[in-house]
Design a protein around this motif. Structure first.
Motif, short mmCIF file in Angstrom:
data_model
loop_
_atom_site.label_atom_id
_atom_site.label_comp_id
_atom_site.label_asym_id
_atom_site.label_seq_id
_atom_site.Cartn_x
_atom_site.Cartn_y
_atom_site.Cartn_z
N SER A 109 74.28 127.39 75.06
CA SER A 109 74.47 126.77 76.66
C SER A 109 73.45 126.73 77.35
CB SER A 109 75.82 127.80 77.44
OG SER A 109 76.21 127.80 78.32
N GLN A 146 85.42 130.54 83.26
CA GLN A 146 85.20 130.68 81.69
C GLN A 146 85.94 131.75 81.50
OE1 GLN A 146 81.22 130.21 80.76
NE2 GLN A 146 81.91 128.20 80.26
N ILE A 148 87.03 133.71 77.12
CA ILE A 148 86.40 133.71 75.95
C ILE A 148 87.58 134.59 75.39
CG2 ILE A 148 85.34 135.59 76.14
CD1 ILE A 148 83.20 134.34 74.47
N SER A 184 84.93 124.69 76.40
CA SER A 184 83.65 124.82 76.89
C SER A 184 82.64 125.05 75.73
CB SER A 184 83.72 125.98 77.54
OG SER A 184 82.28 126.13 78.50
N VAL A 192 85.29 129.75 73.62
CA VAL A 192 85.39 129.98 75.13
C VAL A 192 85.90 128.56 75.93
CG1 VAL A 192 83.74 130.06 77.31
CG2 VAL A 192 83.22 130.70 75.40
N GLY A 194 87.07 126.45 79.35
CA GLY A 194 86.92 126.02 80.74
C GLY A 194 88.03 125.75 81.58
N ARG A 216 87.56 137.66 80.89
CA ARG A 216 86.85 136.50 82.47
C ARG A 216 85.75 136.77 82.67
NH1 ARG A 216 89.21 133.35 86.65
NH2 ARG A 216 87.62 132.24 87.65
N HIS A 220 80.52 132.51 86.12
CA HIS A 220 80.30 131.45 85.47
C HIS A 220 81.43 130.50 85.64
CE1 HIS A 220 78.46 133.13 81.31
NE2 HIS A 220 78.01 134.48 82.81
N ALA A 222 83.02 126.65 84.84
CA ALA A 222 83.38 125.69 83.37
C ALA A 222 82.38 125.09 83.12
CB ALA A 222 84.88 125.20 84.09
N THR A 225 81.69 121.19 80.76
CA THR A 225 83.63 120.33 80.89
C THR A 225 83.48 119.80 82.18
OG1 THR A 225 84.48 121.97 83.04
CG2 THR A 225 84.64 122.59 80.87
#
Length: 364
Positions: A109, A146, A148, A184, A192, A194, A216, A220, A222, A225
């Motif tokens: 990322s 986001q 996870i 994501s 992950v 989004g 969560r 962060h 999204a 996306t």
């Protein structure tokens, strides 16, 4: 010692390193103070601090030292992203290049932006400008969020049926009753997601509780996306003159595509970095697999801060069967014998990569 025909010493072969740069979320309270400890007196940090001061922001030295850690402050994109980059940069500069050769660079990322600097596609200062600008834009917009969730079992072995079930939730939730939900990041043994608040709420209700998951991610958006379309448009305008160039070593992006020194078109690299990369899923797992398969590293190195990316990277390696790995126990056994996955945020592992002090001669 081996010699050549003219009796000149032969330098030992350098070990090959695949560098995996960290993303958001790796600088937390435990990492506070890392930057000043590693690079407090460096000229490059002074330049970084001067850039921040000129932009009217607290310097990285201040955030990492004088300002007590507060997640509400240090976790903001315009601060967290540059702090992570600076800590990673300090680690990258510390690697002994006489013993190690970086053969490829990738990242997770935000780690893609760090990879641009690590591979020489951006100067350190231009990378700081990119990272700070994107961090601020993301924070000011904060579109969506986001969540996870793991799809491997407790031994880190893949559960492909569970993975399919998790991905099918996207199709079942997205577009219904105002919900937006997307993949994501494909992050090793985790997915992950989004989405907007409606989409994430419905997802969290559908996911069975598992230890601390669904989780969560704090502050962060999204990322990766379509919810980042507005950020993409602003970034392409604000960073239109970002001076990207062909890298000095190959880079592997969030699709598993390799950007090489001899074939990279800087305009296409700019278009990906400030285009598809922002609004399409980031496949970190594919990036790691391509790095291992194409560049045959002796070791994989994750610069700091922290070591949270280590688990996801190890899970990707288990899926690949790298060095015969098939579960968490085998990975831990390999690491105990000799670390092949080195997290520089762990001091004893970091030592593997530093220049070794010369051994004093007898009688010295």
């Amino acid at each position: 010692m081996s010699t050549t025909r003219n009796s000149s010493p032969v330098s030992p072969a350098r070990e090959r390193l695949l560098v995996v740069c960290p993303g958001r979320g790796t600088y937390n309270a435990a990492e506070w103070g890392t930057l000043n400890r590693l690079a407090g007196d460096s000229d490059w940090l002074k330049r970084f601090d001067a850039m921040r001061h000129e932009a009217g922001m607290p310097t990285l030295s201040e955030l990492d030292g004088e300002t007590a850690f507060r997640q509400s402050l240090h976790g903001r994109g315009e601060h967290a992203a540059p702090l992570i980059y600076a800590c990673a940069w300090a680690d990258l500069l510390a690697i002994d290049r006489e013993r190690y050769e970086v053969v490829a660079v990738t990242g997770n990322s935000m780690g893609w932006y760090i990879a641009l600097a690590a591979a020489g596609a951006l100067s350190p200062e231009d990378a700081l400008h990119l990272i700070g600008t994107m961090g601020l834009m993301m924070q000011e917009t904060l579109a969506g969020g986001q969540v996870i969730y793991p799809w491997v079992d407790e031994t880190w072995r893949p559960d492909w049926a569970l993975r399919r079930e998790l991905l099918s939730l996207i199709e079942g939730i997205h577009g219904r009753k105002g919900a937006e939900l997307y993949l994501s990041i494909d992050l090793g043994g985790m997915l992950v997601f989004g989405g907007n608040e409606a989409g994430l709420a419905r997802l969290s209700e559908a996911l069975p509780p598992r230890e601390r998951f669904p989780l969560r991610l704090h502050q962060h958006a999204a990322f990766h996306t379509p919810l980042q379309e507005a950020v993409k448009r602003e970034a392409r305008h604000e960073l239109a003159s970002l001076p990207l160039r062909a890298p000095e070593v190959p880079m592997i992006d969030g699709r598993g595509h390799v950007w090489t020194p001899w074939s990279t078109d800087p305009e296409r690299l700019w278009d990906y970095t400030l285009g598809e990369q922002l609004v399409a899923p980031y496949d970190f797992t594919a990036a790691v697999k391509v790095g291992v398969r194409e560049f045959a590293p002796d070791r994989i190195v994750i610069p700091g801060p922290g070591a949270t990316l280590g688990g996801a990277t190890a899970q990707a390696l288990i899926q690949l069967g790298w060095k015969g790995l098939d579960d968490k126990a085998e990975f831990q056994k390999l690491q105990a014998e000799e670390p092949r996955l080195i997290c520089m945020g762990i001091p004893e592992q970091r030592e593997w990569l530093l220049a070794r002090a010369p051994v004093p001669s007898l009688g010295a």
